[in-house]
Design an enzyme around this catalytic site. Structure first.
Site, mmCIF file in Angstrom:
data_model
loop_
_atom_site.group_PDB
_atom_site.id
_atom_site.type_symbol
_atom_site.label_atom_id
_atom_site.label_comp_id
_atom_site.label_asym_id
_atom_site.label_seq_id
_atom_site.Cartn_x
_atom_site.Cartn_y
_atom_site.Cartn_z
ATOM 1 N N THR A 11 0.816 -1.218 0.000
ATOM 2 C CA THR A 11 0.000 0.000 0.000
ATOM 3 C C THR A 11 0.848 1.266 0.000
ATOM 4 O O THR A 11 0.492 2.268 -0.621
ATOM 5 C CB THR A 11 -0.945 -0.004 1.217
ATOM 6 O OG1 THR A 11 -1.830 -1.119 1.116
ATOM 7 C CG2 THR A 11 -1.760 1.270 1.302
ATOM 8 N N SER A 49 1.610 -7.885 -0.367
ATOM 9 C CA SER A 49 2.281 -8.724 0.636
ATOM 10 C C SER A 49 1.628 -10.093 0.760
ATOM 11 O O SER A 49 2.243 -11.035 1.256
ATOM 12 C CB SER A 49 2.318 -8.029 2.003
ATOM 13 O OG SER A 49 1.035 -7.915 2.571
ATOM 14 N N ASP A 82 -0.246 -6.795 5.105
ATOM 15 C CA ASP A 82 -1.023 -8.013 5.361
ATOM 16 C C ASP A 82 -0.193 -9.105 6.020
ATOM 17 O O ASP A 82 -0.687 -9.838 6.887
ATOM 18 C CB ASP A 82 -1.628 -8.539 4.064
ATOM 19 C CG ASP A 82 -2.831 -7.743 3.611
ATOM 20 O OD1 ASP A 82 -3.347 -6.944 4.408
ATOM 21 O OD2 ASP A 82 -3.247 -7.908 2.450
#
Length: 322
Positions: A11, A49, A82
């Protein structure tokens, strides 16, 4: 003396239809020049991720070790959040250097109002070059908080305050540009062997979350496909009575690690005595993971199996977290 920055996407690097390079990430950080140290950037691989692998993280650690050997005072890795708690713990198990290895990311991408990536990256870079952060292994830096990799958890799907350490709290903070380490947890023994990426990739460890009225049907055939199992049990380490003999049989064939699904607190050892209780399961051969959560227990067991540790060594590795 430089800081080595490795970027893995996530992100923090999402900008509409493309991903920002490490150079672009650094350019968006106000006050970066005030660090007084150059930042050497390596773009490794821009992936969500969820697509990161343990084998890929071994490659990142190898590249980071080479950077340290070349004189870097510390390492920062940016990635998606994540799996960050798992990658950080993996690094913590195999990072042999005193230089800080810091992982960070963002919950709000650069196209949104109030993106947290630049602040997180600046704080991570400050920690990576701070003498106070040496000999602490892998660290996660988010919202000016410094967390030990072994305790940090992602606890919210969208909040910028998602990373917390439920059992301990952060070990330090970045305050007015200063790195303030308030407590120094003892650095535990990591995995002694060196796992090859291909070997680690081929090592299968299942994670099974116990639920109400669970009969263990999903565990059938597991010994034919996996080399180990982590059980995320109720509370202090309990399972339904019908599941206890199933887990006992598996424990006779492979390492089976007992953890709690609650997100904080330790598995117990001697408090409850009924069938399916923690003491019953430990007597059946399950391994007590103590305060270690299920996700990190899976990372550790997988590393131990990939480096051919024997049963006593596996038990001893988890005993550090009691």
């Amino acid at each position: 003396m430089s800081i080595a920055l490795f970027t893995l996407g996530g992100t923090i690097a999402m900008a509409g239809g493309h991903r920002l390079t490490g150079e672009a990430l650094a350019a968006a950080v106000p006050g970066l020049s005030e660090l007084g140290r150059p930042v050497e950037i390596q773009d490794i691989e821009a992936v969500p991720s969820a697509n990161l692998t343990a084998a890929k993280m071994l490659e990142v650690v190898d590249a980071a070790s080479k950077a340290v050997a070349a004189g870097a005072t510390g390492v920062v890795v940016t990635q998606g959040t994540d799996t960050l708690e798992e990658t950080a713990f993996l690094v913590d198990q195999i990072w042999p250097h005193p230089q800080p290895f810091v992982l960070t990311g963002a919950m709000r991408n650069p196209t949104l109002a109030g993106p947290d990536g630049p602040a997180n990256l600046l704080a991570a870079l400050r920690v990576a070059c701070s003498p106070a952060a040496r000999d602490l292994g892998a660290l996660v830096v988010f919202k000016d908080e410094i967390h030990a990799a072994r305790w940090v958890r992602k606890t919210h799907s969208t909040s910028t305050a998602t990373f917390v350490s439920p059992n301990t709290g952060p070990i330090g903070h970045v305050v007015e540009d200063r790195v303030r380490v308030l407590t120094r947890p003892l650095r535990l023994d990591g995995v002694h062997g060196s796992a090859e990426p291909a070997t680690l990739d081929a090592t299968r460890v299942a994670l099974y979350t116990v639920t109400m009225d669970d009969d263990g049907l999903l565990l059938q055939g597991l010994r034919d496909t996996h080399q180990g199992l982590v059980v995320a049990a109720f509370g202090v380490g309990h399972v339904p009575a019908a599941l206890a003999p199933v887990l006992g049989e598996l424990a006779a064939a492979m390492p089976v690690v007992l953890t709690s699904r609650t997100g904080a607190g330790s598995v117990l050892r001697n408090t409850y005595r009924s069938v399916g209780s923690e003491s019953d399961l430990l007597q059946r051969g399950l391994i007590d993971a103590g305060f270690l959560d299920p996700y990190k227990a899976r990372v550790l067991l997988r590393l131990l199996l990939a480096t051919n540790e024997d049963p006593d060594e596996i038990t001893a590795a988890f005993a550090q977290y009691h």
